[in-house]
Design an enzyme around this catalytic site. Structure first.
Site, PDB file in Angstrom:
ATOM      1  N   HIS A  73       0.817  -1.221   0.000  1.00 15.25           N
ATOM      2  CA  HIS A  73       0.000   0.000   0.000  1.00 15.25           C
ATOM      3  C   HIS A  73       0.849   1.268   0.000  1.00 15.25           C
ATOM      4  O   HIS A  73       0.284   2.369  -0.043  1.00 15.25           O
ATOM      5  CB  HIS A  73      -0.918  -0.018   1.215  1.00 15.25           C
ATOM      6  N   ASP A  74       2.146   1.146   0.121  1.00 13.51           N
ATOM      7  CA  ASP A  74       3.048   2.310   0.061  1.00 13.51           C
ATOM      8  C   ASP A  74       3.822   2.319  -1.263  1.00 13.51           C
ATOM      9  O   ASP A  74       3.912   3.342  -1.941  1.00 13.51           O
ATOM     10  CB  ASP A  74       4.073   2.273   1.195  1.00 13.51           C
TER      11      ASP A  74
HETATM   12  C1  NOJ Z   1       4.408   2.665   7.066  1.00 15.56           C
HETATM   13  C2  NOJ Z   1       3.027   2.417   6.555  1.00 15.56           C
HETATM   14  O1  NOJ Z   1       3.055   1.298   5.715  1.00 15.56           O
HETATM   15  C3  NOJ Z   1       2.600   3.680   5.866  1.00 15.56           C
HETATM   16  O2  NOJ Z   1       1.419   3.506   5.122  1.00 15.56           O
HETATM   17  C4  NOJ Z   1       2.452   4.742   6.900  1.00 15.56           C
HETATM   18  O3  NOJ Z   1       2.147   5.981   6.275  1.00 15.56           O
HETATM   19  C5  NOJ Z   1       3.740   4.898   7.709  1.00 15.56           C
HETATM   20  N1  NOJ Z   1       4.333   3.652   8.081  1.00 15.56           N
HETATM   21  C6  NOJ Z   1       3.474   5.631   8.982  1.00 15.56           C
HETATM   22  O4  NOJ Z   1       2.787   4.801   9.859  1.00 15.56           O
END
Ligand code: NOJ
Length: 549
Positions: free
Chosen positions: A347-348
């Site tokens: 998701h990132d």
């Molecule tokens: C990693 C998570 O996968 C991401 O989506 C999030 O924005 C950051 N950590 C902060 O929690």
């Protein structure tokens, strides 16, 4: 002789239970807001996931990781937790979660939650208390420091979302640390009280039948106690670091993080499941980009993380040399009791079909064949099984806080968080025809589960058949990984004594020599069963699993 494919008429679910659901099985990441909406509000929910368990069982996955499910103001879509012991009302109730865990378990699927121990929401009662004064009981639950002599931030640490990692709280005259949004204050893991509170949080969920956690920002929870400045990034650093000014040497990946991981492993080991004696597992978001920084997260192989996500692999190109070198490094360096994990989408980082495969389905299939045949647990991201690409979206309308801050569409993580396209009907089978999904669909006609389910040559069937082959074949789960000779652009390896995998990650045809047997599964399904006598020819971006013999 060709191994017979496990008996599985199209409608039959995968029911055999692997010896170890997380080592021998395949895990699958569900973004709950985007998987299935049971109540027509345009937002996916826990009941929706339960209603789609048939798909997951049919696919053959043995565990699901749910992105954050806890109450949150959603500044960072659940990664800003306001209550660690409850369920976000957008997603349902605690009863819904219990019912999902139980229904999944009946289908041989375990449920992992997302634990966010690096930071809370600024609306969490601990932080609300901490803001009330320097002597507040929970002040030291967070990381506070006085201003630098010039009144600026205490050191040069930067937020992962841009700008200084420090926010001045004017009423009390100190800065607090927030390595993501200012509304996500970092917890102080030097404080024993924080450690005890999280021990209790882990136990609370394990006792409800949660089979483990994916641990957010696992590598960075403990910071340098002296808050020393981070050094500048250099040209030798990994390319994913080079957009930053400083390298997270003191703000992340401190040696003391391993004390916390050993402590959590003890908590997990003490919480064997009443039903089957399994102990919960810890899966770390270990965002480090050097192998010698990643491997220590496994400890001895028995006392820290069960799985440490491999971001070197995530951020490699779909390139034979790059990927092979990373896998060889893992194979050479991991302690014998530790177990690799590989993923291509999340998701990132985005979807592998776009990131690695440039929206070319042949390349996506090659990547999926690799993921599902390496020695190590594969994590699929919802939609990988239909080679779902990112959905192009602009930054102006982004819901992702990163794109909103930078205004750069390439930062927009919404593109890989769009709703699962189950059908091409209005609402996509995700929600009702009348509802507006919280994020838009891509091209429903081009990619949907129903159409691929009807097509035995589809990527969906390829993924399902690869999972079934893997689960039914000890060589493909536990068998050793051995690199085989392959021409430039191709990657070939043996798994155990019985199987070889050859993938052509190039635009030119290749011939991989030295293979005898028959194709078990090829990315071009018309080649399944083809005899292999001494050599396997592969067209551009083609791959095959060969049963040796
Ligand atoms: C990693 C998570 O996968 C991401 O989506 C999030 O924005 C950051 N950590 C902060 O929690």
């Amino acid at each position: 002789m060709l191994l017979p494919m496990p008996e599985q008429p199209d409608e039959a679910p995968n029911t055999d239970v692997p010896a170890s659901w997380w080592r021998d099985g395949v895990l699958y990441q569900v973004y709950p807001r985007s998987f299935a909406d049971s109540d027509g509000d345009g937002i996916g929910d826990l009941v929706g996931i339960r209603e789609r368990l048939d798909h997951l069982q049919w696919l053959g996955v043995t565990g699901i990781w749910l992105n954050p499910t806890m109450p949150s103001p959603n500044d960072d879509w659940g990664y800003d937790v306001a209550d660690y012991l409850a369920v976000h009302p957008d997603l349902g109730t605690m009863d819904d979660l219990d019912a999902l865990i139980a229904a999944a378990r009946e289908r041989g699927i375990r449920v992992l939650l997302d634990l966010v121990p690096n930071h809370t929401s600024d609306r969490h009662p601990w932080f609300v208390d901490a803001l009330s004064g320097r002597d507040a009981p929970d002040r030291d639950v967070y990381v506070w420091a006085p201003p630098a002599p010039d009144g600026g931030p205490p050191n040069n640490w930067i937020s992962n979302f841009g700008g200084s990692a420090w926010t001045l709280h004017e009423p009390t005259g100190e800065y607090y640390l927030a390595q993501f949004l200012p509304t996500q204050p970092d917890l102080n893991w030097w404080n024993e009280e924080v450690r005890q509170r999280f021990d209790d949080i882990l136990r609370f969920w394990f006792r409800r039948g949660v089979a483990g956690f994916r641990i957010d920002v696992c590598h960075a929870i403990v910071k340098d106690r002296e808050l020393r400045d981070d050094p500048p990034v250099t040209p030798d650093d990994h390319r994913e670091l080079r957009h930053r000014s400083v390298k997270p040497v003191y703000s992340a990946n401190r040696p003391e993080v391993h004390d916390v991981l050993r402590r959590w492993r003890d908590v997990a080991d003490a919480c064997a499941d009443d039903a089957d004696g399994d102990t919960p597992i810890l899966v770390g978001e270990t965002y480090v980009l050097e192998l010698d920084e990643l491997l220590p997260f496994y400890g001895t192989g028995r006392d820290e993380l069960h799985l440490a996500f491999n971001f070197l692999f995530v951020h490699a190109d779909l390139d034979a040399d790059q990927m092979r070198e990373i896998v060889e490094g893992v194979e050479a360096g991991l302690p014998p009791d530790a177990w690799p994990v590989y993923t291509g989408s999340n998701h990132d980082a985005g979807r592998l079909t776009t990131r690695w495969a440039q929206d070319d389905e042949r390349r996506a299939r090659a990547a999926l064949l690799i993921l599902l045949t390496l020695r190590g647990t594969p994590f699929l991201y919802y939609g990988d099984e239909i080679a779902l690409p990112n959905v192009p979206l602009d930054a102006e309308t982004a819901l992702d806080p990163v794109a909103r801050r930078t205004g750069d569409p390439s930062d927009n993580r919404d593109v890989c968080r769009t709703p699962m396209p189950w059908t091409d009907a209005p609402g996509g089978g995700f929600t009702t025809a009348e509802a507006t999904p919280w994020l838009p669909f891509g091209d429903l006609a081009a990619h949907n589960v129903a159409a691929q389910r009807d097509d035995p040559a589809s990527t969906l069937h390829l993924v399902r058949d690869l999972i079934a082959l893997r689960r039914g074949t000890t060589d493909l789960t536990a068998g050793a990984y051995v690199t085989l000779d392959a021409p430039a652009g191709a990657w070939a390896y043996r798994r155990g004594d019985g199987f070889a995998v050859a993938v052509n990650l190039s635009d030119a045809p290749v011939t991989v020599e030295g293979l005898d047997g028959a194709v078990a599964i090829a990315t071009d399904r018309a080649r399944d069963g083809e005899p292999v006598a001494g050599a396997l020819e592969l067209g551009p971006w083609e791959g095959a699993v060969v049963e040796l013999g």
